[in-house]
Structures are given as structure tokens and as C-alpha cells.
Design an enzyme around this catalytic site. Structure first.
Site, PDB file in Angstrom:
ATOM      1  N   GLY A  69      41.126  42.571  29.159  1.00 22.17           N
ATOM      2  CA  GLY A  69      41.171  43.396  30.367  1.00 22.17           C
ATOM      3  C   GLY A  69      42.600  43.634  30.842  1.00 22.17           C
ATOM      4  CB  SER A  70      45.568  41.426  31.079  1.00 24.37           C
ATOM      5  OG  SER A  70      44.957  40.445  31.899  1.00 24.37           O
ATOM      6  CG  ASN A 149      39.205  39.377  40.403  1.00 29.04           C
ATOM      7  OD1 ASN A 149      39.554  40.434  40.936  1.00 29.04           O
ATOM      8  ND2 ASN A 149      40.047  38.383  40.212  1.00 29.04           N
ATOM      9  CD  GLN A 177      34.839  39.654  37.739  1.00 36.27           C
ATOM     10  OE1 GLN A 177      33.685  39.232  37.835  1.00 36.27           O
ATOM     11  NE2 GLN A 177      35.791  38.934  37.174  1.00 36.27           N
ATOM     12  CB  SER A 197      37.635  41.705  29.776  1.00 36.27           C
ATOM     13  OG  SER A 197      37.968  40.522  29.095  1.00 36.27           O
ATOM     14  CB  ALA A 198      34.602  40.637  25.039  1.00 35.51           C
ATOM     15  CG  HIS A 199      37.090  36.477  28.724  1.00 33.61           C
ATOM     16  ND1 HIS A 199      37.212  35.583  29.762  1.00 33.61           N
ATOM     17  CD2 HIS A 199      38.071  37.377  28.894  1.00 33.61           C
ATOM     18  CE1 HIS A 199      38.247  35.929  30.523  1.00 33.61           C
ATOM     19  NE2 HIS A 199      38.786  37.028  30.008  1.00 33.61           N
ATOM     20  CB  THR A 235      45.166  43.637  11.321  1.00 40.69           C
ATOM     21  OG1 THR A 235      46.147  44.070  10.389  1.00 40.69           O
ATOM     22  CG2 THR A 235      43.852  43.373  10.607  1.00 40.69           C
ATOM     23  CB  CYS A 323      46.562  32.196  40.594  1.00 39.43           C
ATOM     24  SG  CYS A 323      48.273  32.518  40.948  1.00 39.43           S
TER      25      CYS A 323
HETATM   26  C1  LIG Z   1      39.396  38.752  34.247  1.00 44.37           C
HETATM   27  C2  LIG Z   1      39.853  40.023  34.840  1.00 44.37           C
HETATM   28  C3  LIG Z   1      40.878  40.775  34.250  1.00 44.37           C
HETATM   29  C4  LIG Z   1      41.637  40.284  33.043  1.00 44.37           C
HETATM   30  O1  LIG Z   1      40.873  40.312  31.879  1.00 44.37           O
HETATM   31  P1  LIG Z   1      41.387  39.447  30.614  1.00 44.37           P
HETATM   32  O2  LIG Z   1      40.468  39.873  29.522  1.00 44.37           O
HETATM   33  O3  LIG Z   1      41.231  38.021  30.992  1.00 44.37           O
HETATM   34  O4  LIG Z   1      42.791  39.839  30.367  1.00 44.37           O
HETATM   35  C5  LIG Z   1      41.222  41.967  34.824  1.00 44.37           C
HETATM   36  N1  LIG Z   1      40.596  42.416  35.927  1.00 44.37           N
HETATM   37  C6  LIG Z   1      39.607  41.738  36.521  1.00 44.37           C
HETATM   38  C7  LIG Z   1      38.937  42.305  37.725  1.00 44.37           C
HETATM   39  C8  LIG Z   1      39.201  40.520  36.006  1.00 44.37           C
HETATM   40  O5  LIG Z   1      38.229  39.830  36.616  1.00 44.37           O
END
Ligand SMILES: *Cc1c(COP(=O)(O)O)cnc(C)c1O
Length: 396
Positions: A69-70, A149, A177, A197-199, A235, A323
């Protein structure tokens, strides 16, 4: 272990891990290769791309895989600003964005862009009129998150997208989110750019995506090979991308049930905390709120210490005060909704999953009640407060 930190990250679902494993072992080919091991990887990546595109109403060629996501946020904001800098150098965002957006905007300010950081109301909601008023002839980008978040507030992104489209301004939303938790469609919200973001949806860490609407021209984020249509070289993280696709399939399949279950658990936890722990405040919007988010401030309590107490009881939550950097600055989100420093420092976030149970929450409430009580007993400020306010149990 009682895990209530799902906004930070989630457990990789077993079926997701299973889908990933062959891409570490037998199907380890480089997707750029001509041979069959390579094409197996390429096919798998494109299958995930189709799944993810369909999930947001996009076309596969509008999805670019990133490291998370970042990266997607950095890319969207930087490249959108740079690609439109001839037209103008003004960007609008909010004070409650993730640091991946905020710090990117700050870096652009150093390069001569101007950024308006919109205030939000006491619930963390962006005011559409304030957004309208902030738009200037040289505004080139609006970046506003789909949901926050920390406090869970869901923003009016369909209205924001409509407004941006009317004025010919690019609209980016950090949907990290929301994606996989609630339905989201790029046509309905008129997004030009969307990060995920997948995680955060039971997929693996280190993989995400940026949706780029057809016709929106951005500069590549990583220069090198021709991967991701020469927009993001390197890759491909094949196992990660396959896991992302599997996580999205799973999320779509269980979305309705998951949402209902989390909402019920969330409301149960909120109700119990509000009735059983005095001098607390729910942060974030009460209804327009992510189904799994609970965020409270407890007066005369140090959030960090409370977290450590909970951790000793094998309860994982997170605080709004500092944080991971260990910084002592209170959360920018909690300050933006008007909390005083001491209120922000006394905040705790619980983010639920569909796997949590009422029994777990009963334990959490009990430990929380005890922890808050113990910390207040040691607080001279609390003693003074009780002397001047009686020992009324009304929430503030
Ligand atoms: C977790 C989060 C991110 C960052 O995502 P990553 O995959 O951990 O880099 C960005 N924006 C929001 C709102 C998030 O909750």
C-alpha cells in the site's frame, strides 16, 4: 492469544498460503522467460490481476502490482503530481491520511507543490463544502482515503470522486482499509487512482496494487525491465501476487458474513466498554465506521502502558499515541479530530476479524477495566479530578 490488531496486519489465510506455495517450489520460473516454467508464473500473475480488477470494477490492464500500500500511495501521489505539473501545482488531501500519503505530499511541497491538508470534523469526516472551497484553478490532484485506519471513519468518496470528475481533477483514494472488507467500485466512486494492500485482507505482506484508470498517464515508478507494462520494473513477486489474488477471492466470498460478524462484535465491544468503563470516549464515526474498528480514549490513562498490560495477558491491540518508530508524538489522526494531547495518549485501537469471539471480547473488557482502574489509581490527576467532579460515572 487474542488478536485485535487486524488494521495493522492480518493472518495469511491457510488457503492463501496453499495457493502461494507452488510458486516457491515447482513453479519458480521468471514470468518474463519464454519457457513453460516462466509462462506458468506469467499466467498466475495475470489470473490474479483479473481477479483483483474484477473485484473493483476495473480492467486487468488498469492494475499494477506494487510492494504494498505504501508504494502504491507514493507512486499515485508523486506521479500524478508530476504528470500534471504543467497544468498546476496544487494538491488537496486531508490531515488524517496514512503517512504514506502525508509524507509523500510533504516531499512534494519541498519540490514546489502546494498542498492543502483539509480538516475533518470531530468524527473524522471530511466536509464536502470545505473540499469544494479548497479547489483552485491550479488544483491537479485530490487524494482522500476511503476509510481511516485508526478511527475507522468511512469517507464520502463517491461524492468526492464526483466533485473531482466535474472539475477535471485527478482523484486518488487510499482504499487499503476498505478493499476486501466492503464493496468498492472504481466506477461508482469515480476514482482515477486507487491503492490497496494484500496483507490487510489475509494475504501476504509486501504486495499491493495501484489501479490507474485508462487514459491517466503516469510516469513509471521503478525503471528497468518491461514488467507491469514497463511501469514498475523488477521481477514480479509471483508467490505474493498469487496470494493477493487468492486473498481477494476469499474476501469476496466471505465479505457479507465477515462484515455482519465483525459489526456485531464491534458493537458489542463498544457497548460494553461504554457502560462498564467510566470517562471514556469513542473515537471515529459511530455509524459510518469500518465493521471491525473500535477506538477509545480513556482519560487519565497512558495508552502505551495499557497496551503492555494487555500484552501480558496475551491480548494484541494498538495505541493511538505513538507509532512503531517509538515516537512520543500523539497520533495525527486523533489530534485532527480535536483530541487534547492527553486524550490522544490515552487511546487504544482494537481491530477485529471474523475469527474473534464474544468470549475473547469478554476477557478483553475484563482486563481493560482492571488495567484502566489500576492506572487511574496511580494517577494524581485522576484523584484531583474525582475530588472536583465527585465520582460520577458518566462518560465524557
Ligand atoms: C496499512 C496501510 C497502508 C500501508 O500499506 P503497506 O502494504 O503496509 O505498505 C497504507 N494506507 C493505509 C490506510 C493502511 O492502513
Amino acid at each position: 492469544m487474542i488478536y485485535l490488531d487486524n488494521a495493522a496486519t492480518t493472518r495469511t489465510a491457510p488457503e492463501v498460503l496453499e495457493a502461494m506455495l507452488p510458486y516457491f517450489t515447482e513453479n519458480y520460473g521468471n514470468p518474463s522467460a519464454i519457457h513453460s516454467l516462466g509462462t506458468a508464473g506469467k499466467k498466475a500473475v495475470n489470473r490474479a490481476r483479473r481477479t483483483i480488477a474484477a473485484a473493483i470494477g476495473a480492467r486487468p490492464e488498469e492494475i499494477y502490482f506494487t510492494s504494498g500500500g505504501s508504494e502504491a500511495d507514493n507512486w499515485a501521489v508523486k506521479a500524478a503530481a508530476e504528470s500534471r505539473s504543467e497544468k498546476g501545482r496544487h494538491i488537496i488531501t486531508t490531515k488524517i491520511e496514512h503517512h504514506a500519503v502525508l509524507h509523500t505530499c510533504q516531499s512534494l511541497e519541498k519540490k514546489g507543490f502546494e498542498v492543502t491538508y483539509l480538516d475533518v470534523d470531530a468524527d473524522g469526516m471530511v466536509c464536502l463544502q470545505a473540499l469544494r472551497d479548497a479547489i483552485r484553478p491550479d488544483t491537479i490532484l485530490i487524494s482522500i482515503m476511503s476509510a481511516n485506519n485508526e478511527i475507522g471513519t468511512i469517507e464520502p468518496i463517491a461524492e468526492i470522486g464526483e466533485l473531482a470528475r466535474e472539475r477535471g481533477i485527478l482523484f486518488h483514494t487510499d482504499a487499503v482499509q476498505v478493499f476486501g472488507q466492503l464493496p468498492i467500485n472504481v466506477e461508482e466512486i469515480k476514482a482515477d487512482l486507487l491503492s490497496a494492500s494484500a496483507h490487510k485482507l489475509n494475504g501476504p505482506k509486501g504486495v499491493g496494487m495501484l489501479y490507474v484508470r485508462t487514459g491517466v498517464r503516469l510516469a513509471p515508478f521503478i525503471h528497468g525491465g518491461a514488467q507491469e507494462r514497463a511501469m514498475r520494473a523488477g521481477t514480479e513477486n509471483v508467490p505474493g501476487i498469487v496470494g493477493f489474488g487468492a486473498a481477494v477471492e476469499r474476501a469476496l466470498r466471505i465479505m457479507k458474513e465477515k462484515e455482519a460478524r465483525e459489526r456485531e462484535l464491534r458493537d458489542y465491544l463498544i457497548r460494553r466498554i461504554e457502560t462498564e468503563i467510566p470517562y471514556c470516549r469513542l473515537n471515529g464515526h459511530r455509524e459510518k465506521r469500518l465493521p471491525g474498528n473500535v477506538n477509545f480514549s480513556f482519560l487519565f490513562v497512558e495508552g502505551e502502558s495499557l497496551l503492555i498490560m494487555l500484552d501480558l495477558k496475551e491480548i494484541c491491540a494498538s495505541s493511538g499515541s505513538a507509532c512503531t518508530s517509538g515516537s512520543l508524538d500523539p497520533s495525527h489522526v486523533l489530534l485532527a479530530i480535536g483530541l487534547k494531547h492527553e486524550e490522544a495518549h490515552g487511546s487504544i485501537r482494537f481491530t477485529l476479524s471474523e475469527e474473534n469471539t464474544r468470549e475473547e471480547l469478554d476477557i478483553v473488557v475484563e482486563e481493560l477495566r482492571r488495567g484502566v482502574e489500576r492506572m487511574r489509581e496511580m494517577s494524581p490527576l485522576y484523584e484531583d479530578f474525582l475530588k472536583s467532579h465527585g465520582d460520577g460515572r458518566s462518560a465524557v
